[in-house]
Scaffold this active site. Sequence first.
Site, PDB file in Angstrom:
ATOM      1  N   ILE A 168       0.815  -1.213   0.000  1.00 17.65           N
ATOM      2  CA  ILE A 168       0.000   0.000   0.000  1.00 17.65           C
ATOM      3  C   ILE A 168       0.849   1.263   0.000  1.00 17.65           C
ATOM      4  CG2 ILE A 168      -1.972  -1.101   1.104  1.00 17.65           C
ATOM      5  CD1 ILE A 168      -1.062   0.093   3.757  1.00 17.65           C
ATOM      6  N   SER A 169       2.147   1.126   0.261  1.00 20.23           N
ATOM      7  CA  SER A 169       2.995   2.324   0.281  1.00 20.23           C
ATOM      8  C   SER A 169       4.453   1.920   0.133  1.00 20.23           C
ATOM      9  CB  SER A 169       2.800   3.082   1.601  1.00 20.23           C
ATOM     10  OG  SER A 169       3.675   4.194   1.673  1.00 20.23           O
ATOM     11  N   THR A 170       5.188   2.721  -0.604  1.00 20.43           N
ATOM     12  CA  THR A 170       6.626   2.498  -0.753  1.00 20.43           C
ATOM     13  C   THR A 170       7.360   3.795  -0.450  1.00 20.43           C
ATOM     14  OG1 THR A 170       6.540   3.041  -3.108  1.00 20.43           O
ATOM     15  CG2 THR A 170       6.322   0.720  -2.514  1.00 20.43           C
ATOM     16  N   GLY A 171       8.532   3.645   0.117  1.00 22.63           N
ATOM     17  CA  GLY A 171       9.342   4.813   0.435  1.00 22.63           C
ATOM     18  C   GLY A 171      10.806   4.520   0.227  1.00 22.63           C
ATOM     19  N   LYS A 172      11.624   5.494   0.559  1.00 27.08           N
ATOM     20  CA  LYS A 172      13.070   5.312   0.384  1.00 27.08           C
ATOM     21  C   LYS A 172      13.626   4.275   1.348  1.00 27.08           C
ATOM     22  CE  LYS A 172      13.727   9.609   1.174  1.00 27.08           C
ATOM     23  NZ  LYS A 172      14.381  10.892   1.476  1.00 27.08           N
TER      24      LYS A 172
ATOM     25  N   VAL B 170       8.903  -0.433   2.935  1.00 28.39           N
ATOM     26  CA  VAL B 170       7.736  -0.763   2.126  1.00 28.39           C
ATOM     27  C   VAL B 170       6.665  -1.265   3.079  1.00 28.39           C
ATOM     28  CG1 VAL B 170       6.826  -2.233   0.301  1.00 28.39           C
ATOM     29  CG2 VAL B 170       9.122  -1.322   0.110  1.00 28.39           C
ATOM     30  N   VAL B 171       5.425  -0.822   2.865  1.00 34.55           N
ATOM     31  CA  VAL B 171       4.331  -1.154   3.779  1.00 34.55           C
ATOM     32  C   VAL B 171       3.340  -2.058   3.059  1.00 34.55           C
ATOM     33  CG1 VAL B 171       2.498  -0.258   5.241  1.00 34.55           C
ATOM     34  CG2 VAL B 171       4.634   1.025   4.993  1.00 34.55           C
TER      35      VAL B 171
ATOM     36  N   LYS C 107       5.436  -3.267   8.088  1.00 38.23           N
ATOM     37  CA  LYS C 107       6.422  -2.307   7.619  1.00 38.23           C
ATOM     38  C   LYS C 107       7.751  -3.039   7.484  1.00 38.23           C
ATOM     39  CE  LYS C 107       8.210   2.346   8.353  1.00 38.23           C
ATOM     40  NZ  LYS C 107       8.126   3.586   9.139  1.00 38.23           N
TER      41      LYS C 107
ATOM     42  N   ASP D 294      11.482  13.919  11.025  1.00 37.84           N
ATOM     43  CA  ASP D 294      11.078  13.838   9.618  1.00 37.84           C
ATOM     44  C   ASP D 294       9.601  14.206   9.498  1.00 37.84           C
ATOM     45  OD1 ASP D 294      11.311  13.434   6.889  1.00 37.84           O
ATOM     46  OD2 ASP D 294      10.897  11.285   7.000  1.00 37.84           O
TER      47      ASP D 294
END
Length: 477
Positions: free
Chosen positions: A243-247, A250-251, A271, A387
């Site tokens: 449902i979500s990716t980041g640097k 990944v979720v 996560k 952040d």
Amino acid sequence: GPGMDVIIPWGSVAPAAPPCSLTDVMSEQLARQLDEENSAFPAIADPTSDLLLVDDAPDTTSDLMLAQMLQMQFDREFDNQLRREEKKFNGDSKVSISFENYRKVHPYEDSDSSEDEVDWQDTRHDPYRAEKPQTTPRKGFTGKGKNITTKHDEVTCGRKNTARMDNFAPEIHVGDGLGMDLKLSNQVFNSLKQHCYSEQRRSARLHEKKEHSTAEQAVDPRTRLLMYKMVNAGVLENINGCISTGKESVVFHADGGSLDEQPVPEEVVLKVFKTTLNEFKNRDRYIKDDYRFIDRFSKLNPRKVIRLWAEKEMHNLSRMKKAEIPCPEVVLLKKHILVMSFIGKDHVPAPKLKDAMLSSEDMKTAYHQVLHLMQQLYQECHLVHADLSEYNILWHQGKVWLIDVSQSVEPTHPHGLEFLFRDCRNVSTFFQKRGVSEALNMYDLFNTVTGLNIPVGAEDEFIAEVTRSHLIKPRLY
């Protein structure tokens, strides 16, 4: 006339031989045939010897020997069939294949092979086989007088170098040069050898990186195994997707099961922290100076560092939950996978503040909530988000939720107040752009959150003053 013998056509017939049965006739013919066959061969002293073999033929009375001879005959028949298959396969093609490796009897061991059949390739005289270079004797030279040849001879060295190419790694393709009379100079051979070693090292690095770093969407084999174990243990019913990716992570969304006979929330998120090595240069500064983890920090082992990263988020979320700050609830930590409660409903995650379509009144409410949460985080939890921005704030059930606190540090961190000032700048800039008139500027917001009274000036001077005023004693939790 009376003096002539009259021949009567139907004269009397000579008396016939006495009748005999068919059995007597057959036995008589058989005896005569056997007698003729025996007379065609010379007398044999030993009736058990084999006439078709040489004098010192093996004893055929042995069952083992008979079985071996029968097997030899079968092998030859198999080879004959193989020859026909090979001839049919090759046809008139200039390029032909050989079934030599599948033969049962080697051609020059088979004395009955005829010349008119397909020629078998004799590997002892293979014209395409590389000849082994002549070895130089211990004295270092061969020949005499003008024909003397030393081990440094250009032609000899060239052939030796060509033969040495056969020792290169299997993945290095050297072509068919080994079958030719190539003469590689030392310079060329050394360059090829160096290239071979470089390719091997590069291949090993790529393989190691693939095995030990996260692959597509942070799910490498080890991570996938951990996720499967959670499903098998009943902690999760199933994993639905990303449902979500980041640097840095990944979720994944998942349906909760039960843990230690206690129910897990109906919807949870996994996560998964990425373990790619290039991310750690940016992460080190958040952990190595945090006194809670300073004794366990190791820059030389990224996999252990990433576990600390996940553990740090778990501790920060627990501290925020005690202060009743809206944030995900920790369910389980397994190495670099953190299972938390899902903020959203029916597989739809709550929108980020930057994506939420809020009215001006709701935006004003969101601003005051964020300001209050920053004060709570700093004063009650003794944490700096580090952040905080519209990307890490969710809008759900009419209020804001804070997420992604893995990099959060205490204010006593050497860069803690610098991180807080950066958070204040992000929050102030976002709400001012969204038209919230009550939004404080970053300097006033910093003083409001910290309770400090640093004079407002240029940004560089303000940060320098923040660094100088960094005199808060660490509090242990």
